[in-house]
Design an enzyme around this catalytic site. Structure first.
Site: not given
Length: 239
Positions: A89, A116, A154, A169
């Site tokens: 994160p 953690e 892809r 896209d």
């Protein structure tokens, strides 16, 4: 392309790699997947891969030894110098441009953590890229790795049936994609725009560009700050 995944839960990937576009890409031998449980590389007699953090605190921290050894094994096995991606994160926010960059590589290794966090020496001495798929915290890195792998595979030439698809896209052009319609032309009184039925391809292309700009302005105006607009596009926006 070779894609290796280091995880404590290899079974999570079987459905993803065995379905849809990812499966077809492997069947075409355009990509190969290998999922490794890095617990198998632990030199601890109990196969422990985590320990308490120095200095105290909540949670457990992944030890460096199993991951260092697992990565070294994959590098030696493939005789390569891969990009090594840590799902975290705290990492760089993921976007389409990063997907396009990674799709040019021959070998990728994804490290999926739990608990953690990671021993800092993993970040400092092994990892080439730290990536986050959003400003939220997941139980582990597996779901994030699946998202990133899908978006990369892809883009490999030959994976999609229509080679123009990834180019058009959303985000590939810097803007959101225009609306799409299919048959019937009139569904319960809701009609397809006349221009799409006209057969005039230059007009259709212009309509799509205008709708792409409109949709981006309404839904993601922040993207326009990064996108250089032509004079024609500026005029369309003003209109």
């Amino acid at each position: 392309m070779k894609i290796d995944v280091l995880t404590l839960f290899p079974e999570m990937f079987s459905g993803v790699f065995g379905s849809s576009i990812l499966k077809k890409a492997a069947e075409k031998e355009l990509v190969s997947y290998h999922v490794e449980n890095f617990r198998d590389f632990s030199d601890n007699k109990h196969k422990a891969v985590d320990d308490y953090p120095y200095g105290g605190g909540a949670g457990m921290v992944l030890k460096p030894q199993p991951i260092f050894d697992a990565v070294a094994h994959l590098q030696e096995k493939n005789d390569s110098n891969p990009r090594i991606i840590l799902l975290c994160p705290q990492g760089e926010p993921y976007n389409q441009q990063k997907a396009e960059e990674l799709s040019q590589e021959d070998h990728l290794i994804f490290i999926c953590g739990h608990y953690e966090g990671y021993d800092e020496r993993i970040r400092e001495h092994i990892v080439t890229d730290e990536i986050s798929i959003g400003d939220y915290v997941l139980t582990g890195g597996e779901l994030g790795a699946m998202v990133i792998i899908d978006s990369i595979v892809r883009l490999i030439p030959g994976v999609l049936g229509n080679e123009a698809s990834p180019i058009l896209d959303s985000f590939s052009s810097g803007l959101l994609e225009h609306p799409h319609y299919t048959r019937p032309a009139d569904f319960r009184g809701m009609k397809v725009p006349d221009v799409l039925l006209s057969g005039n391809h230059s007009k259709i292309d212009e309509w799509r560009q205008q709708e792409s700009l409109k949709r981006t302005k309404n839904r993601r105006p922040d993207l326009l700050d990064k996108h250089p607009l032509s004079e024609k596009q500026k005029k369309w926006l003003n209109e």
